[in-house]
Design an enzyme around this catalytic site. Structure first.
Site, PDB file in Angstrom:
ATOM      1  N   ARG A  76      62.202  74.345  24.217  1.00 29.08           N
ATOM      2  CA  ARG A  76      62.040  75.426  25.314  1.00 29.08           C
ATOM      3  C   ARG A  76      62.608  75.207  26.735  1.00 29.08           C
ATOM      4  O   ARG A  76      63.277  75.863  27.309  1.00 29.08           O
ATOM      5  CB  ARG A  76      60.621  75.849  25.218  1.00 29.08           C
ATOM      6  CG  ARG A  76      60.032  76.691  24.161  1.00 29.08           C
ATOM      7  CD  ARG A  76      58.851  76.635  23.881  1.00 29.08           C
ATOM      8  NE  ARG A  76      58.049  75.280  24.256  1.00 29.08           N
ATOM      9  CZ  ARG A  76      56.677  75.022  24.188  1.00 29.08           C
ATOM     10  NH1 ARG A  76      55.900  76.065  24.431  1.00 29.08           N
ATOM     11  NH2 ARG A  76      56.309  73.878  24.366  1.00 29.08           N
ATOM     12  N   HIS A 121      58.701  81.405  17.849  1.00 24.40           N
ATOM     13  CA  HIS A 121      58.926  80.666  16.548  1.00 24.40           C
ATOM     14  C   HIS A 121      59.945  81.378  15.466  1.00 24.40           C
ATOM     15  O   HIS A 121      60.591  80.807  14.844  1.00 24.40           O
ATOM     16  CB  HIS A 121      57.371  80.380  16.007  1.00 24.40           C
ATOM     17  CG  HIS A 121      56.522  79.529  16.807  1.00 24.40           C
ATOM     18  ND1 HIS A 121      55.357  79.839  17.018  1.00 24.40           N
ATOM     19  CD2 HIS A 121      56.780  78.105  17.180  1.00 24.40           C
ATOM     20  CE1 HIS A 121      54.795  78.913  17.487  1.00 24.40           C
ATOM     21  NE2 HIS A 121      55.530  77.697  17.661  1.00 24.40           N
TER      22      HIS A 121
END
Ligand code: COA
Length: 161
Positions: free
Chosen positions: A91, A18
């Site tokens: 991702r 993050h």
């Protein structure tokens, strides 16, 4: 005109994956608001105040990064903040379907707001908050995978390490 991007998520807890997205977003936009949600479908380990605090600590070097909490529709929050952009990290291909659905719904709710996707750094593609919680709980090493300030918080909350 000030360009403001909102990076929403549950951040339970924030990971280095993050943080990488937040820092790269800060390099592109004038301001980044990291917006912490309460997802009713998730059992949160940390309460929202703790999640906000951990992100604030991890991003304290950046003046252009703000951390906030929001309830209700993301789109309403974005309008209230006068931001035009939602940032999401991708991702793997497996993230695409859910992200496509959210971005499409948000576009339907307000066609002026754009969602942009940033590829997560290769070395963090396998990370998620829940895998961090699990490994930490079982005593595995999470050094280098979460910001330093998160490690003692996890230790306090669930033991481990
Ligand atoms: N690095 C590490 N982990 C990452 C990551 C990255 N770059 N990108 C995503 N993840 C992980 C998170 O850790 C999280 O893992 P977990 O499931 O183990 O906790 C997972 O990916 C996805 O979580 P997150 O990005 O926090 O999304 P979410 O599904 O919890 O919430 C919101 C997404 C907040 C954007 C969405 O729920 C929302 O908009 N809520 C408001 C209500 C609303 O408007 N609903 C309609 C939306 S169309």
């Amino acid at each position: 005109m000030r360009r403001v991007a909102v990076y929403p998520g549950s951040f339970d807890p924030i990971t280095n994956g993050h943080l990488d997205i937040i820092e790269r977003t800060a390099n592109i936009f004038d301001n980044v608001i990291v917006a912490v949600s309460n997802n009713p479908n998730k059992d949160h380990l940390f309460n929202r105040k703790e999640r906000v605090e951990m992100i604030e600590e991890a991003t304290s070097d950046y003046e252009s990064i703000e951390v906030d909490a929001f309830d209700g529709l993301l789109i309403d929050y974005i309008k209230q903040q006068e931001a035009g952009i939602i940032v999401r990290g991708l991702r793997a291909v497996s993230d695409f379907e859910a992200e496509f659905q959210m971005a499409s719904m948000n576009k339907k709710l307000d066609s002026d707001i754009e969602t942009i996707f940033m590829m997560t750094k290769n070395k963090y593609v396998y990370l998620s908050s829940s895998i961090i919680r699990e490994v930490s709980e079982l005593g595995g090493c999470i050094e280098g995978l979460v910001p330093e300030n998160v490690i003692p918080r996890l230790r306090e909350e669930i033991g481990g390490e």
